[in-house]
Every structure is written in structure tokens, then in C-alpha cells.
Design an enzyme around this catalytic site. Structure first.
Site, PDB file in Angstrom:
ATOM      1  N   GLU A 141       0.823  -1.213   0.000  1.00 27.97           N
ATOM      2  CA  GLU A 141       0.000   0.000   0.000  1.00 27.97           C
ATOM      3  C   GLU A 141       0.857   1.264   0.000  1.00 27.97           C
ATOM      4  OE1 GLU A 141      -2.904  -0.517  -0.781  1.00 27.97           O
ATOM      5  OE2 GLU A 141      -2.995  -2.627  -0.253  1.00 27.97           O
ATOM      6  N   HIS A 144       1.973   2.243  -3.365  1.00 30.86           N
ATOM      7  CA  HIS A 144       0.938   2.944  -4.147  1.00 30.86           C
ATOM      8  C   HIS A 144       1.084   4.458  -3.994  1.00 30.86           C
ATOM      9  CE1 HIS A 144      -1.911   0.184  -5.978  1.00 30.86           C
ATOM     10  NE2 HIS A 144      -1.971  -0.558  -4.890  1.00 30.86           N
TER      11      HIS A 144
HETATM   12 ZN    ZN Z   1      -2.611  -2.470  -4.699  1.00 29.21          ZN
END
Ligand code: ZN
Length: 174
Positions: A141, A144
Site C-alpha cells: 500500500e 501505491h
Molecule cells: Zn494495490
């Protein structure tokens, strides 16, 4: 207020490849409903982590579950401006996938445990240690937020295969 299930931004949308802005204004009237919507969306799509750019918001914010209870992911947390401050040499392997790259999975190794510093939606400063799957998820995450996807370093050939597969799934769901 009932949370809203948000649309997921699907690769190769260029919004997934942008550096996200640091949150400096902890406006809970904005962040709290967004956090609730992101958690509801992650749960609805059977994800275990979700980053703000995946729902079209270019800010440093992620949500993720932190535990399994009776094989159901529970205890979601929201992290603003998350930053990994240490990671183990020992690695953990998992079949990595992403809600923005539907239907594609690949076995990958990442550090087995990490320490993450982050702000809550109220701006409080927290530190958390995550291990195994949850360490894996938080690393995915946080990438990202830097505009990086786990498929970015695949060959153009493999990427075009993934793209074709996604196109098929999207058509089926329409
Ligand atoms: Zn992802």
C-alpha cells in the site's frame, strides 16, 4: 452516515502512477468519511488493503485490515503519511495481488516485519509493528503512494497479457 462503496481506479490509469501529496491539514470532516468509505470499499471488494490513489484521491492515505478472525479480515486501521522506519532481513512470501490489477497474482517476497510511523485521521502520531501478511500488505500500500505498482517491473510482454485479461474481465462485469 452509511459509507459509500467507491469505484476502483484500474491499471493502466495514470492516476496510479503519481506521487501522492503529504497530508498537512487534518480536516476530520473530510478524512473521517473518506476513511470509512475506503474501509467499506476494501471490505466490499474483498481486499485487505487499499490506498487513496486507488479510489482517485492523490493523498498519502491507506487503509488495511490487521488481523484474521475465523478467516475473516478484521480490525481495519487508517494510516495517513505512513513511512517504514525499519524492516527485517528475513523475508515473507505471498501471492501478491491488487484491486487495481484485477485477476493478476504473482508470488513475491518482502521483509517479514516492518515498523511503520503514521498519523491518525486526527493528526496523532503512531508507530506500529506489522509482521507476515500484514507487513506485506502495508509495504504494497505504501508503494501505491509513491505511484508504484507491483507489476511495474514486469516485461512489456507480460504487461500486455495482463492488460488483455483485465479488458476481458471489465467487459464481463459491464
Ligand atoms: Zn494495490
Amino acid at each position: 452516515m452509511t459509507p459509500t462503496i467507491l469505484d476502483i481506479v484500474v491499471w493502466p490509469d495514470k492516476r496510479l502512477h503519481q506521487q501522492c501529496d503529504t497530508v498537512t491539514n487534518f480536516d476530520t470532516e473530510f478524512l473521517e468519511p473518506l476513511s470509512n468509505d475506503m474501509i467499506a470499499t476494501m471490505d466490499h471488494r474483498l481486499g485487505i488493503g487499499l490506498a487513496a490513489p486507488q479510489i482517485g484521491k492523490n493523498i498519502q492515505m491507506i487503509v488495511m485490515f490487521t488481523e484474521f478472525k475465523d478467516e475473516v479480515a478484521v480490525n481495519p486501521i487508517t494510516m495517513i503519511n505512513p513511512c517504514i522506519t525499519s524492516s527485517s532481513d528475513e523475508l515473507f512470501e505471498w501471492d501478491e495481488g491488487c484491486l487495481s490489477v484485477p485477476g493478476y497474482y504473482e508470488f513475491r517476497k518482502r521483509p517479514k516485519s516492518v515498523v511503520v510511523e503514521y498519523n491518525t485521521i486526527h493528526g496523532d502520531f503512531h508507530t506500529i509493528e506489522l509482521t507476515d501478511l500484514w507487513a506485506f500488505v502495508v509495504q504494497h500500500e505504501i508503494e501505491h503512494l509513491a505511484g508504484y505498482l507491483f507489476i511495474d517491473d514486469l516485461s512489456p510482454f507480460k504487461k500486455s497479457r495482463i492488460q488483455k485479461k483485465i479488458n476481458k474481465t471489465q467487459k464481463r462485469n459491464r
